[in-house]
Design an enzyme around this catalytic site. Structure first.
Site, PDB file in Angstrom:
ATOM      1  N   GLY A  11     129.383 -36.087  77.534  1.00 45.45           N
ATOM      2  CA  GLY A  11     130.713 -36.477  77.041  1.00 45.45           C
ATOM      3  C   GLY A  11     130.989 -37.943  77.359  1.00 45.45           C
ATOM      4  N   ARG A  72     124.107 -34.808  73.079  1.00 42.48           N
ATOM      5  CA  ARG A  72     123.518 -33.779  73.928  1.00 42.48           C
ATOM      6  C   ARG A  72     122.134 -33.512  73.345  1.00 42.48           C
ATOM      7  NH1 ARG A  72     129.271 -32.651  74.679  1.00 42.48           N
ATOM      8  NH2 ARG A  72     129.520 -32.942  76.907  1.00 42.48           N
ATOM      9  N   ASP A 103     127.772 -34.458  85.123  1.00 45.78           N
ATOM     10  CA  ASP A 103     126.842 -33.689  85.961  1.00 45.78           C
ATOM     11  C   ASP A 103     125.624 -33.177  85.198  1.00 45.78           C
ATOM     12  OD1 ASP A 103     128.489 -31.925  84.616  1.00 45.78           O
ATOM     13  OD2 ASP A 103     128.569 -30.472  86.246  1.00 45.78           O
ATOM     14  N   THR A 125     132.616 -39.774  83.529  1.00 44.50           N
ATOM     15  CA  THR A 125     133.230 -38.592  82.919  1.00 44.50           C
ATOM     16  C   THR A 125     134.726 -38.631  83.229  1.00 44.50           C
ATOM     17  OG1 THR A 125     133.478 -36.191  83.111  1.00 44.50           O
ATOM     18  CG2 THR A 125     132.449 -37.260  84.960  1.00 44.50           C
ATOM     19  N   ASP A 127     136.487 -36.113  83.747  1.00 45.83           N
ATOM     20  CA  ASP A 127     136.876 -34.923  84.519  1.00 45.83           C
ATOM     21  C   ASP A 127     136.967 -35.135  86.034  1.00 45.83           C
ATOM     22  OD1 ASP A 127     137.082 -33.360  82.246  1.00 45.83           O
ATOM     23  OD2 ASP A 127     134.961 -32.823  82.279  1.00 45.83           O
ATOM     24  N   ASP A 129     134.703 -34.686  88.140  1.00 45.28           N
ATOM     25  CA  ASP A 129     134.168 -33.452  88.742  1.00 45.28           C
ATOM     26  C   ASP A 129     132.800 -33.642  89.379  1.00 45.28           C
ATOM     27  OD1 ASP A 129     132.818 -33.901  86.405  1.00 45.28           O
ATOM     28  OD2 ASP A 129     132.885 -31.831  85.706  1.00 45.28           O
ATOM     29  N   ARG A 171     137.542 -27.961  82.214  1.00 43.17           N
ATOM     30  CA  ARG A 171     137.083 -26.562  82.124  1.00 43.17           C
ATOM     31  C   ARG A 171     136.902 -25.961  83.515  1.00 43.17           C
ATOM     32  NH1 ARG A 171     134.550 -27.700  77.101  1.00 43.17           N
ATOM     33  NH2 ARG A 171     132.796 -28.732  78.113  1.00 43.17           N
TER      34      ARG A 171
HETATM   35  P1  ADP Z   1     127.648 -34.197  80.841  1.00 43.73           P
HETATM   36  O1  ADP Z   1     126.689 -35.209  81.353  1.00 43.73           O
HETATM   37  O2  ADP Z   1     128.864 -34.817  80.238  1.00 43.73           O
HETATM   38  O3  ADP Z   1     127.950 -33.154  81.897  1.00 43.73           O
HETATM   39  P2  ADP Z   1     125.977 -32.224  79.405  1.00 43.73           P
HETATM   40  O4  ADP Z   1     126.144 -31.185  80.442  1.00 43.73           O
HETATM   41  O5  ADP Z   1     126.125 -31.834  77.986  1.00 43.73           O
HETATM   42  O6  ADP Z   1     126.975 -33.469  79.606  1.00 43.73           O
HETATM   43  O7  ADP Z   1     124.533 -32.876  79.592  1.00 43.73           O
HETATM   44  C1  ADP Z   1     124.087 -33.926  78.772  1.00 43.73           C
HETATM   45  C2  ADP Z   1     122.617 -33.819  78.516  1.00 43.73           C
HETATM   46  O8  ADP Z   1     121.903 -33.915  79.756  1.00 43.73           O
HETATM   47  C3  ADP Z   1     122.141 -32.513  77.925  1.00 43.73           C
HETATM   48  O9  ADP Z   1     122.310 -32.451  76.521  1.00 43.73           O
HETATM   49  C4  ADP Z   1     120.662 -32.523  78.282  1.00 43.73           C
HETATM   50  O10 ADP Z   1     119.932 -33.347  77.399  1.00 43.73           O
HETATM   51  C5  ADP Z   1     120.673 -33.190  79.664  1.00 43.73           C
HETATM   52  N1  ADP Z   1     120.636 -32.128  80.700  1.00 43.73           N
HETATM   53  C6  ADP Z   1     121.653 -31.341  81.122  1.00 43.73           C
HETATM   54  N2  ADP Z   1     121.237 -30.453  82.048  1.00 43.73           N
HETATM   55  C7  ADP Z   1     119.913 -30.672  82.222  1.00 43.73           C
HETATM   56  C8  ADP Z   1     118.901 -30.076  83.030  1.00 43.73           C
HETATM   57  N3  ADP Z   1     119.149 -29.074  83.856  1.00 43.73           N
HETATM   58  N4  ADP Z   1     117.641 -30.580  82.917  1.00 43.73           N
HETATM   59  C9  ADP Z   1     117.361 -31.599  82.093  1.00 43.73           C
HETATM   60  N5  ADP Z   1     118.260 -32.188  81.301  1.00 43.73           N
HETATM   61  C10 ADP Z   1     119.531 -31.757  81.357  1.00 43.73           C
END
Ligand code: ADP
Length: 319
Positions: A11, A72, A103, A125, A127, A129, A171
């Protein structure tokens, strides 16, 4: 280290551009070349990678969103996808990566570091968080956006003597709701970290009404439930005319606040310093206004928590 890459992932948040600018300028200051990886891990896997000069980050410090775009990427969740990403970095001669994101993005950064690519995470982010940092880039701006909106809602709530439910983002983390609710004198703040009974919410509204209070604001974090549903229940159980506003994605946009620009500049620069010092697998953060860092795995193993005293204070001040 002579070449590094930078990406924004997950995000978006206001101030990501200021962080990119800091990474690019700090690296160039130390005679290190910088490559921009577009669309987060998707661009890493597909090779959407371009060199960035000093001028490439001109005129972006005040802009919301991210000039590198974000996405993503499912493929990066697989070992094969991550190997492809590592190959792309090798092809471009990129020796280290700065990942700006939340995260989820940090979990990706952790994996990249495990594959031998020096990687540093910068928390971006709205959030707030991410454990280990007092603030994440974008939180302050989002809060100001929410407060501006609630101030306006308060004007009309007062005129019409209505109850308003304002649903904000969050969330799993109630930081936006808690801080904006406290800053705006909301009568009730509903966050995922604190359980609540509708009965208590209703009693509180009724007590306020008996004291002559004609309008109320309830700030609800999206993780607690749907604003329209909560609003309907409140109207049914109190009989007070209740309106609902779901703020949605406006919370993600806008020109970053002074605080977020400064935070992004400090954290982005620190990330580059760590790479140049040969560090990897760390996230940068701010604690007591000091820029610091910690292992990503160590940080993510901790649960994010809200400041309970702030929550209690909000209850005390809105009696
Ligand atoms: P944010 O960083 O805002 O929390 P996401 O949770 O959607 O966003 O994570 C962003 C991207 O990071 C995911 O689309 C994926 O490509 C990568 N990612 C998330 N979790 C993992 C993981 N456990 N291992 C490897 N890549 C990850």
């Amino acid at each position: 280290m002579k070449k590094i890459g930078v990406l924004t992932s997950g995000g978006d948040s206001p101030g990501m551009n200021a962080a990119i600018r800091a990474v690019v300028r700090k690296a160039i200051y130390h005679d290190v070349e910088v490559y921009g990886i577009k669309y987060g891990y998707y661009g890493l896997v597909t090779g959407d990678i371009e060199p960035m000069g000093i001028g490439s980050v001109g005129d972006i410090i005040h802009r919301g969103g991210t000039m590198l775009n974000t996405a993503r990427c499912e493929e990066f969740l697989t070992p094969e996808g991550r190997e492809k990403g590592v190959e792309m970095l090798k092809e471009h001669g990129i020796e280290g990566v700065v990942v700006i994101g939340g995260d989820g993005s940090f979990r990706g950064a952790e994996k990249l570091a495990e594959l031998g690519v020096p990687t540093i995470g910068v928390p971006g982010t709205i959030d707030n968080d991410i454990p280990f940092t007092d603030y994440t880039i974008g939180f302050d701006t989002a809060l100001n956006t929410v407060i501006d909106a609630i101030d306006k809602i308060r004007d009309t709530a007062t005129s019409h003597e209505r109850t308003y439910v304002v649903e904000v983002m969050g969330r799993d983390a109630g930081d936006i709701a808690l801080w904006s609710g406290l800053a705006d004198g909301a009568e009730t703040i509903l966050i995922p970290e604190a359980s609540y009974e509708m009965e208590q919410v209703v009693d509180r509204l009724k007590r306020g009404n008996e004291r002559g209070k004609k309008h109320s604001i309830i700030v609800l974090a999206e993780g607690v439930g749907s604003g329209p549903e909560v609003g309907q229940r409140i109207q049914d159980e109190t009989g007070f005319e209740t309106r609902v506003t779901v703020l949605g994605h406006i919370q993600r946009g806008g020109s970053p606040s002074a605080y977020d620009r400064v935070l992004a500049s400090r954290l982005g620069a620190k990330a580059v310093e760590l790479l140049l010092d040969g560090e990897s697998g760390h996230m940068v953060g701010i604690q007591n206004n000091q820029v610091t860092y910690a292992g990503i795995s160590e940080a993510l193993a901790q649960a994010h928590s809200i400041d309970k005293t702030m929550y209690e204070l909000s209850n005390q001040l809105s009696i």
